[in-house]
Write an enzyme that holds these catalytic residues in place. Structure first.
Site, PDB file in Angstrom:
ATOM      1  N   ASP A  97       8.980   4.493   7.801  1.00  0.00           N
ATOM      2  CA  ASP A  97       8.966   3.650   6.620  1.00  0.00           C
ATOM      3  C   ASP A  97       7.707   2.732   6.753  1.00  0.00           C
ATOM      4  OD1 ASP A  97       9.655   2.426   8.951  1.00  0.00           O
ATOM      5  OD2 ASP A  97      11.919   2.398   8.340  1.00  0.00           O
ATOM      6  N   GLU A 133       9.632  -2.439   5.381  1.00  0.00           N
ATOM      7  CA  GLU A 133       9.973  -1.070   5.769  1.00  0.00           C
ATOM      8  C   GLU A 133      11.009  -0.636   4.737  1.00  0.00           C
ATOM      9  OE1 GLU A 133       9.702  -3.267   8.032  1.00  0.00           O
ATOM     10  OE2 GLU A 133       8.178  -2.493   9.308  1.00  0.00           O
ATOM     11  N   HIS A 212       9.003  -6.719  17.480  1.00  0.00           N
ATOM     12  CA  HIS A 212       7.725  -6.851  16.610  1.00  0.00           C
ATOM     13  C   HIS A 212       8.022  -7.111  15.195  1.00  0.00           C
ATOM     14  CE1 HIS A 212       8.233  -3.076  14.731  1.00  0.00           C
ATOM     15  NE2 HIS A 212       8.849  -2.590  15.762  1.00  0.00           N
TER      16      HIS A 212
END
Ligand code: UD1
Ligand code: UDP
Length: 384
Positions: A97, A133, A212
């Site tokens: 993604d 995503e 992250h």
């Protein structure tokens, strides 16, 4: 001869496509495999390419410091289109993604080239988490012709969205293929981890941290770092090892809040084999990573997931993983409780593989052969 372009750009895409690339290349009487790296990541991608000995046929070398989503989308779309026009492939394979995956699928669609989506059907149902995503993978679903779902749950999600049954296969996640291919070998390596950190690991409870996600930038990351600091202070037997993602939005708060503390080791991103070496020794894994959530159950590691929702519910359902959000007190409380309670850790530490059996690559390549040549096994090689 069937030409397949495998397009990827970031560390996890390379790890997860490596097993498929290896198997496609083995079948060179059927497939011509072209490897296209956008290099949306640079150093973190190169670590994976070195380990799995992947030499891209095209390396667009796109990464720039603190790149915006629009920059990486437009540059990868243009770069990929040029390669597709030159190579005229029969299909393009994308994974997951990321922006590279979306650009690869879109560029292929514009040229009416078939798209195979590896790791299809993951969903949180929250447009902004993970960001971007969740929307990337939904868009890729609309563009793809072959959907390789890692689990039954992911398949169900695709069917519910109107994707035709015949185009969906449950293959398992290729990350398990990659992990199993190195899991035992890592015990024979000298891990690429600083000496001070290696000696700090002895006789300590090791918390392996990664993080992250873009939706956590700012307050979310500050909370995460303060929770780690609080848990480290409360648990003197613990050592926190945190290979820090190179995104400046991550590096800055992590070093500002956690730098210079004795039992908190901030490292550069680790090569995959060293990272797995460390995960095998970890007491607890604290992460917001997709790939790490999938790997930890195979290694029997309890995972605290720093998100409000996950597209990987299988680990939660199996009891290996627990959602702890990005609230400071909630993360710290869960960490401290788990570090202090060996029985609770054992209950979460059952080794099993909700995400695959190590043969996802084989299934994907088998299906590609069948759908692109009309030959190969008629039996649908589903994961059971
Ligand atoms: C990307 C993906 C995310 C995936 C993650 C895996 C998108 C939008 N995001 O997020 O889905 O989970 O990779 O890690 O596709 N950087 C370096 N060197 C590197 C890698 C990154 O310096 O090797 C720095 C650069 O300043 C770069 C920044 O990190 O501009 C962000 O990289 P980018 O790929 O845009 O986003 P990630 O947060 O890494
Ligand atoms: N990983 C690695 N080195 C590290 C941290 C993670 O090799 O220092 C691996 C990890 O084992 C997993 C993948 O990188 O396979 C996960 O990547 P990341 O967390 O960047 O992305 P996500 O999976 O969240 O998309």
């Amino acid at each position: 001869m069937i030409t397949i372009i495998c397009a990827f750009g970031t560390r996890p895409e390379a790890i997860k496509l490596a097993p498929v690339i290896r198997l496609l290349k083995k079948r060179r009487s059927i497939f011509r495999t072209v490897v296209l790296a956008t290099a949306q990541h640079r150093e973190m991608l190169d670590q994976v390419l070195d380990l799995f000995r992947i030499r891209p046929d095209y390396d667009l070398n796109l990464m720039t410091l603190a790149q915006s989503l629009t920059q990486i989308t437009t540059r990868s779309l243009e770069g990929i289109e040029a390669v597709l026009r030159k190579e005229q492939p029969d299909a393009v394979l994308v994974q997951g993604d990321t922006t590279t995956a979306l650009s690869g699928a879109l560029a292929a669609f514009y040229l009416k080239i078939k798209v195979g989506h590896v790791e299809a059907g993951l969903r949180t149902d929250d447009k902004y988490a993970p960001f971007p995503e969740e929307i990337n993978r939904r868009l890729i679903t609309r563009l793809a012709d072959f959907h390789f779902a890692p689990t039954e749950w992911a398949k169900t999600r695709l069917i519910r969205e109107g994707v035709s049954r015949a185009s969906v296969s449950v293959t398992g996640n290729t990350v398990i293929d990659a992990l199993l291919s190195i899991k035992d070998k890592v015990d024979r390596i000298r891990p690429d981890i600083p000496k001070e950190t290696l000696s700090a690991l002895r006789r300590r409870d090791i918390v392996l941290v990664t993080g992250h996600r873009r939706e956590s930038f700012g307050t979310g990351f500050e909370n995460i770092c303060r929770a780690i600091r609080a848990a480290a202070d409360a648990c003197p037997r613990s050592v926190f090892v945190y290979p820090v993602h190179l995104n400046p939005n991550v590096v800055r708060p992590v070093h500002r809040i956690l730098g210079g503390r004795e039992r908190i080791h901030l490292l550069n991103p680790l090569p995959y084999a060293s990272f797995i070496w460390l995960m095998k020794r970890a007491t607890i894994v604290l992460t917001d990573s997709g790939g790490v959530q999938e790997e930890a159950p195979t290694l029997g590691k309890p995972v605290l997931v720093m998100r409000d929702a996950t597209e990987r519910p299988e680990g939660i359902d199996a009891g290996n993983a627990r959602l702890v959000g990005t609230d400071k007190d909630r993360i710290a409380k869960n960490l401290i409780e788990l570090l202090s309670d060996a029985r609770a850790r054992r209950a979460m530490a059952r080794v099993h593989n909700p995400y695959g059996d190590g043969r996802a690559g084989q299934r994907i390549v088998g299906i590609l052969e069948r759908v692109l040549t009309g030959r190969g096994s008629r039996r649908r090689p589903h994961l059971r």
